[in-house]
Motif scaffolding. Structure first.
Motif, PDB file in Angstrom:
ATOM      1  N   MET A   1      50.252  64.250 -11.393  1.00  0.00           N
ATOM      2  CA  MET A   1      51.489  63.972 -10.662  1.00  0.00           C
ATOM      3  C   MET A   1      51.214  63.302  -9.325  1.00  0.00           C
ATOM      4  SD  MET A   1      54.076  67.215 -10.883  1.00  0.00           S
ATOM      5  CE  MET A   1      55.001  67.602 -12.368  1.00  0.00           C
ATOM      6  N   ASN A   2      52.107  62.375  -8.959  1.00  0.00           N
ATOM      7  CA  ASN A   2      52.117  61.915  -7.573  1.00  0.00           C
ATOM      8  C   ASN A   2      53.269  62.629  -6.872  1.00  0.00           C
ATOM      9  OD1 ASN A   2      54.465  60.603  -8.394  1.00  0.00           O
ATOM     10  ND2 ASN A   2      53.492  58.596  -8.538  1.00  0.00           N
ATOM     11  N   ALA A   3      53.440  62.341  -5.578  1.00  0.00           N
ATOM     12  CA  ALA A   3      54.447  63.053  -4.794  1.00  0.00           C
ATOM     13  C   ALA A   3      55.854  62.838  -5.348  1.00  0.00           C
ATOM     14  CB  ALA A   3      54.375  62.616  -3.337  1.00  0.00           C
TER      15      ALA A   3
ATOM     16  N   MET B   1      61.945  76.843 -10.790  1.00  0.00           N
ATOM     17  CA  MET B   1      60.485  76.831 -10.835  1.00  0.00           C
ATOM     18  C   MET B   1      59.970  75.513 -11.398  1.00  0.00           C
ATOM     19  SD  MET B   1      58.006  79.637 -12.687  1.00  0.00           S
ATOM     20  CE  MET B   1      56.241  79.333 -12.901  1.00  0.00           C
ATOM     21  N   VAL B   2      58.975  74.959 -10.726  1.00  0.00           N
ATOM     22  CA  VAL B   2      58.292  73.763 -11.217  1.00  0.00           C
ATOM     23  C   VAL B   2      56.787  74.004 -11.160  1.00  0.00           C
ATOM     24  CG1 VAL B   2      60.120  72.173 -10.508  1.00  0.00           C
ATOM     25  CG2 VAL B   2      58.235  72.665  -8.935  1.00  0.00           C
ATOM     26  N   THR B   3      56.070  73.262 -11.966  1.00  0.00           N
ATOM     27  CA  THR B   3      54.613  73.374 -12.007  1.00  0.00           C
ATOM     28  C   THR B   3      54.001  72.038 -11.630  1.00  0.00           C
ATOM     29  OG1 THR B   3      54.743  75.034 -13.761  1.00  0.00           O
ATOM     30  CG2 THR B   3      52.630  73.927 -13.458  1.00  0.00           C
ATOM     31  N   VAL B   4      53.049  72.064 -10.702  1.00  0.00           N
ATOM     32  CA  VAL B   4      52.371  70.843 -10.268  1.00  0.00           C
ATOM     33  C   VAL B   4      51.362  70.427 -11.324  1.00  0.00           C
ATOM     34  CG1 VAL B   4      51.007  69.738  -8.456  1.00  0.00           C
ATOM     35  CG2 VAL B   4      52.604  71.583  -7.863  1.00  0.00           C
TER      36      VAL B   4
ATOM     37  N   GLY C   1      47.578  74.805  -6.003  1.00  0.00           N
ATOM     38  CA  GLY C   1      46.241  74.312  -5.688  1.00  0.00           C
ATOM     39  C   GLY C   1      46.057  72.847  -6.047  1.00  0.00           C
ATOM     40  N   LYS C   2      46.963  72.299  -6.872  1.00  0.00           N
ATOM     41  CA  LYS C   2      46.891  70.892  -7.261  1.00  0.00           C
ATOM     42  C   LYS C   2      47.697  69.988  -6.322  1.00  0.00           C
ATOM     43  CE  LYS C   2      46.259  72.160 -12.114  1.00  0.00           C
ATOM     44  NZ  LYS C   2      46.853  72.195 -13.468  1.00  0.00           N
ATOM     45  N   LEU C   3      48.343  70.586  -5.323  1.00  0.00           N
ATOM     46  CA  LEU C   3      49.066  69.770  -4.353  1.00  0.00           C
ATOM     47  C   LEU C   3      48.084  68.894  -3.586  1.00  0.00           C
ATOM     48  CD1 LEU C   3      51.441  72.493  -2.846  1.00  0.00           C
ATOM     49  CD2 LEU C   3      52.160  70.567  -4.284  1.00  0.00           C
ATOM     50  N   ASN C   4      48.365  67.598  -3.501  1.00  0.00           N
ATOM     51  CA  ASN C   4      47.509  66.741  -2.679  1.00  0.00           C
ATOM     52  C   ASN C   4      48.070  66.650  -1.262  1.00  0.00           C
ATOM     53  OD1 ASN C   4      49.547  64.689  -2.662  1.00  0.00           O
ATOM     54  ND2 ASN C   4      48.768  63.872  -4.597  1.00  0.00           N
ATOM     55  N   HIS C   5      47.357  65.937  -0.419  1.00  0.00           N
ATOM     56  CA  HIS C   5      47.730  65.869   0.985  1.00  0.00           C
ATOM     57  C   HIS C   5      49.138  65.302   1.183  1.00  0.00           C
ATOM     58  CE1 HIS C   5      47.099  63.928   5.163  1.00  0.00           C
ATOM     59  NE2 HIS C   5      47.536  65.159   5.311  1.00  0.00           N
TER      60      HIS C   5
END
Length: 220
Positions: free
Chosen positions: A69-71, A62-65, A115-119
């Motif tokens: 963070m960048n990709a 498990m990881v948390t965004v 929900g914090k994942l960017n494109h």
């Protein structure tokens, strides 16, 4: 053999609510059938606590965004969760993650705060899914706006978003505590009357209110 409530109960003190059990079922289905699924819940409903409990299994990671963070930072965090020390460009990091996951038996990768994942992150996650779909389940968990944003990006024809959205096999939303569950949690924590004022509270809000009641009673 997948994680059961009994296995976890020995390690973590949890209230066995319907939402907790549904999170576990979602994790098990995702893991067993090597799916990519999504779990949404509003803040305070116990999503992260339930996922952390499930992640005690040795093949669950498990990881948390994080907001900043960048990709590459995200995928290095995944490597860290896998117990791998490695650096390189993001493509090499992605391949190392895929290689590690594909060498395991029925691994599950949980990504919280999706929900914090960017494109850009979603584009690389799409690649990771393609590299590991025969061997690994991926569960994305976040606030309800995670789905809303992803659908909007797909509607706007953002690169890869429609493809990523289509690869999510199941969307599951937590329902919150029932009145019986609220009463059960209250009784478990020493509150045996006056349940009406606790109805309709989210799990996190309920636990905070119970804590304040206990502190107040101690002072009295």
């Amino acid at each position: 053999q997948f994680l059961s409530m009994a296995n976890v109960a020995n390690k973590i003190d949890l209230c066995q609510t319907g939402d907790l059990l549904s999170v576990f079922r979602q994790c098990e289905i995702t893991q067993e059938h090597r799916l990519m699924t999504a779990l949404t819940a509003d803040t305070g409903m116990g999503k992260t606590t339930s996922l952390r409990a499930f992640s005690t299994h040795e093949t669950v990671f498990m990881v948390t965004v994080g907001k900043t963070m960048n990709a590459k930072g995200l995928f290095l965090k995944i490597l860290e969760a896998l117990g791998i020390s490695f650096d390189g460009n993001i493509h090499d990091v992605l391949l190392k993650i895929a290689e590690t996951l594909n060498a395991l038996e029925n691994p599950l990768l949980i990504i919280d705060e999706a929900g914090k994942l960017n494109h850009v992150m979603t584009l690389y996650l799409h690649d990771l899914r393609e590299y590991t779909k025969e061997n690994c389940g991926i569960l994305l968990a976040g606030m309800p706006y995670f789905k809303t944003r992803l659908v909007k990006m797909a509607e706007k024809q953002k690169e890869g978003c429609s493809e990523f959205l289509r690869r999510i096999n199941i969307w599951h939303e937590l329902e919150g505590l029932t009145r019986k569950e609220t009463e059960y949690v209250c009784r478990l924590n020493g509150i045996v009357t006056g349940f009406k004022e606790y109805y309709n509270l989210r799990f996190g809000d309920l636990m905070n209110k119970i804590l304040l009641e206990q502190i107040t009673n101690d002072k009295l």
